[in-house]
Design a protein around this motif. Structure first.
Motif, short mmCIF file in Angstrom:
data_model
loop_
_atom_site.label_atom_id
_atom_site.label_comp_id
_atom_site.label_asym_id
_atom_site.label_seq_id
_atom_site.Cartn_x
_atom_site.Cartn_y
_atom_site.Cartn_z
N PHE A 107 34.74 40.14 39.09
CA PHE A 107 34.69 39.13 40.15
C PHE A 107 33.70 39.53 41.24
O PHE A 107 32.90 38.71 41.72
CB PHE A 107 36.08 38.94 40.76
N LEU A 140 40.02 31.32 43.98
CA LEU A 140 40.40 31.24 42.57
C LEU A 140 41.29 30.03 42.40
O LEU A 140 42.39 29.96 42.96
CB LEU A 140 41.14 32.50 42.13
N TYR A 169 41.78 39.39 40.51
CA TYR A 169 41.11 38.66 41.58
C TYR A 169 41.63 39.09 42.94
O TYR A 169 40.85 39.33 43.89
CB TYR A 169 41.31 37.15 41.40
N HIS A 178 36.07 29.95 41.62
CA HIS A 178 36.29 30.42 40.26
C HIS A 178 37.43 29.58 39.67
O HIS A 178 38.39 29.27 40.36
CB HIS A 178 36.68 31.90 40.24
N ALA A 219 36.15 39.25 46.31
CA ALA A 219 35.59 37.92 46.14
C ALA A 219 35.94 37.02 47.32
O ALA A 219 37.05 37.10 47.86
CB ALA A 219 36.10 37.29 44.85
#
Length: 402
Positions: free
Chosen positions: A340, A240, A231, A212, A236
């Motif tokens: 997310f 990131l 996040y 991401h 996830a």
């Protein structure tokens, strides 16, 4: 002037029958290496040159000292190297240069903060359009005096410009609501990326579709803190990747770093100024996370859309309109957490969303259309059309009808 959307451009349009001298004032100039204004000046200017117009771009701080770039005349002028004075000092010198040089048929001045110099240009008979940018007075980087100055500069620009340019419907609505004046809706264009090499991202130990991406200055109105918090609390698995910095916001940067903690999934790259690498980061990201809330049509968001990358955006009208609802939205860290997780769980839908935003960018945000809108406005300015004259005529017609 009519606040209409961009006129339809014609591909490979032939040179204009009327050649105009047009000045571009108030940005860092060309070659573009900094932000949205500079990219707009470069993309618009080079297209207008091909259509036969003579474009002069006032530039500061460029490593290149060439006096011509992509057919545009480049005038290098200095600036006071202080945050609060850099733009104003350079714009002041640019206005004086334009006044005492060959008079342009029209001038485009970027940034509402530069409005005090409009009377200098207009006193020489140079019709001027002012690009208002976003709602700059809402940005946290400006203190009380800075915010007050921007509010005053907005009002002064409304009174003195021949035309106002808004880059999003929401900006135009703001000026209509606050000041009762029309604006020219002229957006930015989106670069459409069909491919990008993976060499650059692999040197960063990243994989295509495997992360991401956030690209933003670290300022509260860009909601980087909420993105990182959201996040970190998510499940996830894709990392990131955060691109950006904040030279004037050390405290906010520390809060972002603290929110990330020692989470190995969160990676800070700092500022990335290699355009090829930045393009590759956009193109190969699984999603682009956009927290900007006070601008109009944001160039970073358009770049992600043109790269075909699915978007998770802050829940504000500007972003909904730009994306035409082809994306997911979040209003706080908790909602970002949910998004997310949802994006990674429905991989197929996320990829399809990326295709949709690229299609949206290719149709609605074309630099050829943007250049056509600027050309049309320049021609009207050169013919001495002013929003103030139109407004007075409209009021006279209204009174006559009573």
């Amino acid at each position: 002037m009519d606040a209409a959307a961009n006129p339809v451009a014609v591909e490979n349009r032939s040179p204009a029958t009327r050649t105009l001298q047009i000045a571009m004032i108030g940005t860092r100039g060309v070659p573009a290496s900094y932000g949205g204004f500079e990219t707009a000046v470069e993309e618009i200017g080079r297209r207008l040159v091909k259509r036969g117009h003579a474009i002069t771009v006032y530039t500061r701080g460029s490593e290149s000292r060439e006096r011509e770039y992509l057919g545009m005349k480049v005038v290098h002028l200095p600036a006071v190297p202080v945050k609060q004075l850099e733009t104003l000092s350079h714009t002041g010198l640019s206005a004086v240069h334009a006044v005492f040089g060959r008079r342009p048929n029209a001038a485009f001045v970027f940034n509402a903060a530069n409005s005090p110099f409009l009377p200098v240009l207009r006193a020489r008979g140079i019709p001027t359009a002012l690009h208002m940018d976003g709602l700059e007075w809402k940005r946290s980087k400006w203190g009380r005096r800075g915010k007050a100055y921007y509010r005053w500069a907005e009002e002064f620009g409304v009174r003195t410009a021949d035309a106002l340019i808004a880059d999003a419907p929401g900006i135009g609505e703001y000026y209509d609501r606050e000041f009762g004046v029309p604006t020219e809706l002229i957006r930015y264009g989106a670069p459409i990326l069909e491919t990008a090499p993976t060499d650059g991202i692999r040197t960063l130990d990243l994989e295509s579709g495997g992360y991401h991406l956030v690209v933003a200055r670290f300022e509260p109105e860009n909601h980087v803190l909420e993105i990182v918090e959201g996040y970190r609390a998510s499940s996830a698995t894709k990392p990131l990747v955060v691109v950006g910095s904040a030279p004037y916001a050390a405290e906010y940067t520390e809060r972002i770093r603290a929110a990330a903690g020692d989470d190995p999934r969160i990676r800070f790259l700092g500022g990335v100024y290699d355009q090829d690498l930045l393009d590759a980061l956009y193109f190969h990201a699984f999603t682009y996370v956009h927290g900007h809330s006070v601008g109009g049509t944001n160039p970073s968001l358009l770049r992600a859309m043109g790269a075909g990358t699915a978007v998770l955006a802050y829940d504000v009208g500007f972003n909904h309109e730009t994306l035409d609802e082809h994306g997911l939205f979040f209003a706080d860290a908790a909602e970002a957490t949910e998004r997310f997780t949802a994006l990674e769980e429905d991989h197929e839908r996320t990829v399809a969303s990326g295709v949709q935003v690229r299609e949206r960018a290719a149709v609605a945000f074309r630099w050829d259309d943007v250049a056509s809108a600027y050309e049309d406005l320049a021609l009207r300015l050169a013919d001495r059309e002013s929003m103030h004259d139109l407004g007075r005529r409209a009021r006279r017609r209204s009174r006559a009808a009573l």
